[in-house]
Write an enzyme that holds these catalytic residues in place. Structure first.
Site, PDB file in Angstrom:
ATOM      1  N   THR A 109      32.828 146.583 133.228  1.00 34.58           N
ATOM      2  CA  THR A 109      33.998 147.431 133.515  1.00 34.58           C
ATOM      3  C   THR A 109      33.651 148.523 134.531  1.00 34.58           C
ATOM      4  O   THR A 109      34.398 148.743 135.492  1.00 34.58           O
ATOM      5  CB  THR A 109      34.456 148.144 132.216  1.00 34.58           C
ATOM      6  OG1 THR A 109      34.271 147.235 131.138  1.00 34.58           O
ATOM      7  CG2 THR A 109      35.881 148.582 132.285  1.00 34.58           C
TER       8      THR A 109
ATOM      9  N   GLY B 134      31.173 161.001 130.273  1.00 36.53           N
ATOM     10  CA  GLY B 134      31.939 160.187 131.226  1.00 36.53           C
ATOM     11  C   GLY B 134      32.152 160.855 132.559  1.00 36.53           C
ATOM     12  O   GLY B 134      31.196 161.156 133.283  1.00 36.53           O
TER      13      GLY B 134
ATOM     14  N   GLY C   9      38.333 149.438 125.805  1.00 37.22           N
ATOM     15  CA  GLY C   9      37.102 149.509 126.619  1.00 37.22           C
ATOM     16  C   GLY C   9      36.358 150.824 126.502  1.00 37.22           C
ATOM     17  O   GLY C   9      35.564 151.162 127.378  1.00 37.22           O
TER      18      GLY C   9
ATOM     19  N   LYS D 131      23.368 161.718 124.300  1.00 33.74           N
ATOM     20  CA  LYS D 131      23.939 162.636 125.304  1.00 33.74           C
ATOM     21  C   LYS D 131      23.512 164.073 125.000  1.00 33.74           C
ATOM     22  O   LYS D 131      23.188 164.848 125.899  1.00 33.74           O
ATOM     23  CB  LYS D 131      25.462 162.502 125.313  1.00 33.74           C
ATOM     24  CG  LYS D 131      25.927 161.114 125.778  1.00 33.74           C
ATOM     25  CD  LYS D 131      27.401 160.896 125.480  1.00 33.74           C
ATOM     26  CE  LYS D 131      27.862 159.521 125.929  1.00 33.74           C
ATOM     27  NZ  LYS D 131      29.204 159.178 125.443  1.00 33.74           N
TER      28      LYS D 131
END
Ligand code: HSE
Length: 440
Positions: free
Chosen positions: A14, A136, A189, A207
């Protein structure tokens, strides 16, 4: 004009496909912005025959991503394979060792090998960029690595996993169960290939360990993160929190204390009116408490192909804009050799408020016994509530909910163990930590 920047992309899922599209469809504007062309000269993925809707003619294909790092005609290796070990790790070592810049979204690999890779990048005079690895599309790495230089950071905390925040938001808003919410997150997703990494808190921990290093100038210590996931959180807990004025979020928190640095990932009650409580769905948010700047909160899309590809593209563009002799900031904000050893604060010493939910037998003295165990352990209660029996359950245990003032985790564990030993509980107690924010 400077020569084109040649990149190779390993992993065409993706994110990789979204990145490929962004670079090819925005070729002219990227050239204007960066002062040089960015061209994709090589790709590597598992299945060559799969139709991804991408025009791969003119790009060299590599079945083996490590071979791409060794052989391809590239300046930048973009790693979107994932996983802490091989092939991603060998590809990183190979690419950096051969003087190629390395861009990655791979938080698991950085959490394990980040310091070593940062050192390899420095020794070879190339860049290791990883904006997409944390939160992200939010530019938190760049903010911490560059913009906050010189600030002493006291605490960094945030919602770092889109899948968990999506699940908790849907459970609260739509009153639906955990499993259904998780399968929707997978369909959209957001989730990792193995969603247990999301829901058990490991993804957040990876993270957080990276943010801890940037915040406090210490070596990455991902094995030292205390982790609790969200699989234990029920719609009932979410409603009980709501009645008391809280939302439940999976937070990652890194905090400097007198005894060391706390790194913890757990479901957390935050006041409904706080900014972090307003962060819903797949959105991520990071709050940084810095001494010169004050409090900074960044929020934005935390998962999904386009959001992640945006961060990767920014990293690639930074390399395209950099000029030889003008090296950018070191990967972890300071030279890797200057990172200090991580000193862990024990979880038992953590101080904060606690929400404790018990299902107890409905008989005289139980309420008083619970209150006594709290008092014996020096825990001051903000509230203790016995909830009214639902009309459809005239028999059976009743729920008692306690909210404590700030206390030490060791005291709470001792009190809860004492309560468990007394034999009037039905099922396991639910204990959820409350996090202080600047609003409370
Ligand atoms: N599975 C991750 C999430 C994707 O849900 O946030 C980004 O790391």
């Amino acid at each position: 004009m400077t020569d084109a920047l040649k990149i190779g992309i390993a992993g065409l899922g993706t994110v990789g496909a979204a990145l490929f599209r962004a670079i090819t469809t925005r070729h002219n504007s990227l050239t204007d912005i960066c002062g040089r062309e960015i061209i994709i000269t090589a790709v590597s993925a598992r299945d060559r025959t799969r139709d991804r809707g991408l025009d791969l003619s003119g790009t060299a294909w590599f079945d083996d991503p490590v071979e791409m790092a060794r052989e391809a005609d590239i300046d930048v290796y973009v790693e979107l394979i994932g996983g802490e070990g091989d092939p991603a790790y060998s590809a990183a070592r190979e690419a950096l060792g051969r003087g190629r810049h390395f861009v990655t979204a791979n938080k698991a690999m950085l959490a394990r090998h980040g310091v070593e890779l940062a050192m390899l990048a420095e020794n070879n005079g190339v860049l290791l960029n990883f904006e997409a690895a944390v939160a992200g599309g939010i530019p938190v790495i760049k903010a911490m690595r560059e913009s906050l230089t010189g600030n002493a950071i006291q605490r960094v905390y945030g919602i770092l996993n889109g899948t968990c925040n999506y699940i908790l938001t849907r459970m609260q808003r739509d009153n639906i169960g955990f499993a259904e919410c998780l399968s929707d997150a997978q369909r959209l997703g957001y989730a990792e290939a193995d969603p247990t990494f999301d829901i058990e808190g490991n993804d957040t921990a990876h993270k957080l360990a990276i943010l801890t290093s940037l915040a406090f100038g210490v070596q990455i210590a991902s094995d030292e993160v205390y982790i609790e996931g969200i699989t234990n959180i029920s719609v009932d807990d979410i409603h009980a929190a709501d009645e008391l004025g809280f939302r439940i979020k999976l937070l990652g928190v890194a905090q400097r204390t007198a005894s060391g640095i706390e790194q913890r990932v757990h479901p957390t009650m935050v006041p409904k009116g706080s900014m972090i409580a307003q962060v819903e769905g797949v959105t991520n948010a990071v709050t940084i408490e810095a001494d010169i700047l004050g409090e900074l909160m960044l929020s934005g899309p935390g998962a999904g192909g386009d959001a992640t590809a945006s961060a990767v593209l920014g990293d690639v563009a930074d390399i395209a804009k950099s000029r030889p002799g003008h090296q950018q900031a070191p990967a972890l904000g300071r030279p890797a050799a200057k990172l200090e050893p991580y000193r862990r604060a024990r979880m038992r010493s953590h101080e904060g408020g606690y929400f404790i939910s018990l299902r107890v037998e409905d008989r005289a003295g139980v309420f008083a016994a619970v209150a006594s165990r709290m008092a014996e352990n020096g825990i001051s209660l903000e509230s203790i509530v016995q909830r009214a029996r639902p009309s459809d359950a005239p028999e059976g245990p009743r729920r008692v909910i306690l909210v404590t003032h700030a206390t030490m985790e060791a005291n709470v564990r001792a009190a809860v163990d004492g309560i468990k030993a007394e034999g009037y509980l039905a099922g396991e107690p639910q204990v959820i930590r409350i996090e202080r924010t600047s609003e409370n």
